[in-house]
Write an enzyme that holds these catalytic residues in place. Structure first.
Site, PDB file in Angstrom:
ATOM      1  N   ASP A 245       0.836  -1.196   0.000  1.00 22.25           N
ATOM      2  CA  ASP A 245       0.000   0.000   0.000  1.00 22.25           C
ATOM      3  C   ASP A 245       0.871   1.246   0.000  1.00 22.25           C
ATOM      4  O   ASP A 245       1.539   1.558   0.997  1.00 22.25           O
ATOM      5  CB  ASP A 245      -0.913  -0.006   1.222  1.00 22.25           C
ATOM      6  CG  ASP A 245      -1.979  -1.090   1.134  1.00 22.25           C
ATOM      7  OD1 ASP A 245      -2.769  -1.051   0.175  1.00 22.25           O
ATOM      8  OD2 ASP A 245      -2.003  -1.973   2.006  1.00 22.25           O
TER       9      ASP A 245
ATOM     10  N   MET B 274       0.963   5.138   0.025  1.00 19.87           N
ATOM     11  CA  MET B 274       0.126   6.298   0.359  1.00 19.87           C
ATOM     12  C   MET B 274       0.997   7.537   0.483  1.00 19.87           C
ATOM     13  O   MET B 274       2.100   7.481   1.026  1.00 19.87           O
ATOM     14  CB  MET B 274      -0.627   6.044   1.672  1.00 19.87           C
ATOM     15  CG  MET B 274      -1.394   4.743   1.711  1.00 19.87           C
ATOM     16  SD  MET B 274      -2.313   4.578   3.259  1.00 19.87           S
ATOM     17  CE  MET B 274      -2.629   2.806   3.275  1.00 19.87           C
TER      18      MET B 274
ATOM     19  N   HIS C 110      -0.313  -1.090  -4.774  1.00 18.21           N
ATOM     20  CA  HIS C 110      -1.569  -0.343  -4.778  1.00 18.21           C
ATOM     21  C   HIS C 110      -1.252   1.115  -4.489  1.00 18.21           C
ATOM     22  O   HIS C 110      -0.913   1.476  -3.359  1.00 18.21           O
ATOM     23  CB  HIS C 110      -2.512  -0.934  -3.724  1.00 18.21           C
ATOM     24  CG  HIS C 110      -3.812  -0.211  -3.598  1.00 18.21           C
ATOM     25  ND1 HIS C 110      -4.677  -0.429  -2.554  1.00 18.21           N
ATOM     26  CD2 HIS C 110      -4.413   0.722  -4.377  1.00 18.21           C
ATOM     27  CE1 HIS C 110      -5.746   0.335  -2.696  1.00 18.21           C
ATOM     28  NE2 HIS C 110      -5.600   1.052  -3.784  1.00 18.21           N
TER      29      HIS C 110
ATOM     30  N   MET D 203      -2.176   4.584  -3.730  1.00 18.92           N
ATOM     31  CA  MET D 203      -3.162   5.535  -3.219  1.00 18.92           C
ATOM     32  C   MET D 203      -2.489   6.895  -3.159  1.00 18.92           C
ATOM     33  O   MET D 203      -2.166   7.429  -2.088  1.00 18.92           O
ATOM     34  CB  MET D 203      -3.665   5.071  -1.850  1.00 18.92           C
ATOM     35  CG  MET D 203      -4.538   3.842  -1.941  1.00 18.92           C
ATOM     36  SD  MET D 203      -4.931   3.115  -0.332  1.00 18.92           S
ATOM     37  CE  MET D 203      -3.530   1.978  -0.170  1.00 18.92           C
TER      38      MET D 203
ATOM     39  N   MET E  13     -12.530  -1.264  -3.656  1.00 22.86           N
ATOM     40  CA  MET E  13     -12.229  -0.988  -2.254  1.00 22.86           C
ATOM     41  C   MET E  13     -13.477  -1.219  -1.410  1.00 22.86           C
ATOM     42  O   MET E  13     -14.544  -0.674  -1.716  1.00 22.86           O
ATOM     43  CB  MET E  13     -11.740   0.447  -2.080  1.00 22.86           C
ATOM     44  CG  MET E  13     -10.372   0.737  -2.700  1.00 22.86           C
ATOM     45  SD  MET E  13      -9.044  -0.199  -1.914  1.00 22.86           S
ATOM     46  CE  MET E  13      -9.092   0.437  -0.236  1.00 22.86           C
TER      47      MET E  13
ATOM     48  N   GLY F 141      -6.802   4.387   2.980  1.00 24.39           N
ATOM     49  CA  GLY F 141      -5.971   5.243   3.819  1.00 24.39           C
ATOM     50  C   GLY F 141      -5.434   4.576   5.063  1.00 24.39           C
ATOM     51  O   GLY F 141      -4.345   4.906   5.513  1.00 24.39           O
ATOM     52  N   PHE F 142      -6.192   3.631   5.611  1.00 22.79           N
ATOM     53  CA  PHE F 142      -5.756   2.988   6.849  1.00 22.79           C
ATOM     54  C   PHE F 142      -6.157   1.518   6.852  1.00 22.79           C
ATOM     55  O   PHE F 142      -7.215   1.149   6.331  1.00 22.79           O
ATOM     56  CB  PHE F 142      -6.368   3.682   8.074  1.00 22.79           C
ATOM     57  CG  PHE F 142      -5.921   5.092   8.257  1.00 22.79           C
ATOM     58  CD1 PHE F 142      -4.760   5.382   8.966  1.00 22.79           C
ATOM     59  CD2 PHE F 142      -6.644   6.134   7.707  1.00 22.79           C
ATOM     60  CE1 PHE F 142      -4.338   6.696   9.117  1.00 22.79           C
ATOM     61  CE2 PHE F 142      -6.229   7.449   7.860  1.00 22.79           C
ATOM     62  CZ  PHE F 142      -5.063   7.732   8.564  1.00 22.79           C
ATOM     63  N   GLY F 143      -5.309   0.674   7.447  1.00 23.40           N
ATOM     64  CA  GLY F 143      -5.623  -0.733   7.589  1.00 23.40           C
ATOM     65  C   GLY F 143      -6.512  -0.978   8.791  1.00 23.40           C
ATOM     66  O   GLY F 143      -6.704  -0.111   9.639  1.00 23.40           O
TER      67      GLY F 143
ATOM     68  N   ASP G 268     -10.373  -5.265  -1.478  1.00 23.86           N
ATOM     69  CA  ASP G 268      -9.393  -4.830  -0.483  1.00 23.86           C
ATOM     70  C   ASP G 268     -10.114  -4.010   0.577  1.00 23.86           C
ATOM     71  O   ASP G 268     -10.734  -2.990   0.263  1.00 23.86           O
ATOM     72  CB  ASP G 268      -8.311  -3.993  -1.170  1.00 23.86           C
ATOM     73  CG  ASP G 268      -7.254  -3.468  -0.205  1.00 23.86           C
ATOM     74  OD1 ASP G 268      -7.301  -3.819   0.990  1.00 23.86           O
ATOM     75  OD2 ASP G 268      -6.376  -2.713  -0.659  1.00 23.86           O
TER      76      ASP G 268
ATOM     77  N   GLY H 241     -11.022  -4.901   5.002  1.00 31.34           N
ATOM     78  CA  GLY H 241     -11.839  -5.677   5.929  1.00 31.34           C
ATOM     79  C   GLY H 241     -12.049  -7.118   5.528  1.00 31.34           C
ATOM     80  O   GLY H 241     -12.973  -7.779   6.022  1.00 31.34           O
TER      81      GLY H 241
ATOM     82  N   SER I 239      -4.736  -7.316   8.387  1.00 26.99           N
ATOM     83  CA  SER I 239      -4.766  -7.673   9.804  1.00 26.99           C
ATOM     84  C   SER I 239      -5.267  -9.091  10.018  1.00 26.99           C
ATOM     85  O   SER I 239      -4.840  -9.765  10.966  1.00 26.99           O
ATOM     86  CB  SER I 239      -5.630  -6.674  10.578  1.00 26.99           C
ATOM     87  OG  SER I 239      -6.927  -6.564  10.013  1.00 26.99           O
TER      88      SER I 239
END
Length: 220
Positions: free
Chosen positions: A33, A35, A64, A66, A135, A140-142, A173, A175, A196
Site C-alpha cells: 500500500d 500512500m 496499490h 493511493m 475498495m 488510507g488505513f488498515g 481490499d 476488511g 490484519s
C-alpha cells in the site's frame, strides 16, 4: 485463474519485511500500500522499499498506489519491480494512457475504485486492464470494518467483466477476513487483499490457506 490471496504488508512488521514475506510463503502476491498523505490522509512507503523487497521476496509485488498524480509516478513502481500496479481512477488524469504505459513496461495494469465510485462509467476501460480493485473500505488505513454496501458493486463489476470477456481479475481490499471473504467470493471476486486478518493470526500462512479454502467454497 483460481482464487488468489494477496496479504497487505501494511499490517506486517515494517522493520523486517523480508522475514515477514517468508512467514507467508503461501501468498500469491505481496500487496504493498503506497500512500502519499495527499490522495489519502496517511503516509507509508515508496518505490525504494518495493525495489528492496522485490529483490529478496519469493512472491511477486502487487503495488496499490493511493497517491495523487499516478500518471507521473506509476511507471517508477514497475521499474522498482512490481508485477502489478494499481492506480486509482479518481486520481488518474489519463487512465487509458496510464494503463497502456504500465502494460508496455511489463506489469499488469489495475484500476482501483473507492467505495463511492461507480464501476459503470468505466466499462469502456476494461480492455485496457488486467485487474479491477473494488475498495471495501475507504482507502488510507488498515484494520477498517468491511463495508457490506460494496457487495452489489462487486457483483456489477463481475457482470461487466463476464460481458466483455478476457482475463481480468477482480480484487477486493478492505476488511477481508474469514468472516467476510465468502460473501466477496460469492459476489464474484477472485483476488483478495487481507492485512490484519493474516498478520494478526497466530500462523499467518495457515490463515492464508483458510481464507483460500473459504473463498474457493463460495466461488460462483
Amino acid at each position: 485463474m483460481g482464487i488468489q490471496i494477496s496479504p497487505s504488508m501494511l499490517s506486517s512488521d515494517f522493520a523486517n519485511l523480508e522475514a515477514e514475506a517468508a512467514r507467508i510463503a503461501g501468498a500469491d502476491w505481496l500487496h504493498m500500500d503506497v500512500m502519499d498523505n495527499h490522495f489519502v490522509p496517511n503516509l507509508t512507503l515508496g518505490a525504494p522499499v518495493i525495489e528492496a523487497l522485490a529483490k529478496v521476496a519469493a512472491q511477486p509485488i502487487d503495488a496499490h498506489l493511493m497517491i495523487a498524480d499516478p500518471d507521473r509516478w506509476a511507471p517508477q513502481f514497475v521499474e522498482a519491480g512490481a508485477g502489478s500496479v494499481t492506480f486509482h481512477v479518481e486520481a488518474a488524469a489519463a487512465p487509458v494512457r496510464l494503463a497502456r504505459e504500465i502494460r508496455a513496461q511489463g506489469a499488469r495494469a489495475s484500476m482501483a475504485l473507492k467505495p463511492g465510485t461507480a464501476i459503470e462509467p468505466y466499462e469502456d476501460l476494461l480492455p485496457e486492464l488486467d485487474m479491477i480493485l473494488i475498495m471495501t473500505v475507504e482507502p488510507g488505513f488498515g484494520g477498517q470494518k468491511f463495508l457490506d454496501i460494496c457487495l452489489p458493486k462487486i457483483e456489477r463489476a463481475r457482470d461487466l467483466i463476464d460481458k466483455h470477456g478476457g482475463d481480468i481479475w477482480l480484487q477486493v481490499d478492505g476488511g477481508v477476513s474469514a468472516d467476510t471473504i465468502e460473501r466477496c467470493a460469492a459476489a464474484g471476486a477472485d483476488v483478495f487483499v487481507a492485512g490484519s486478518a493474516v498478520f494478526g493470526a497466530d500462523d499467518p500462512d495457515a490463515m492464508i490457506s483458510t481464507l483460500r479454502g473459504l473463498a474457493e467454497g463460495h466461488t460462483p
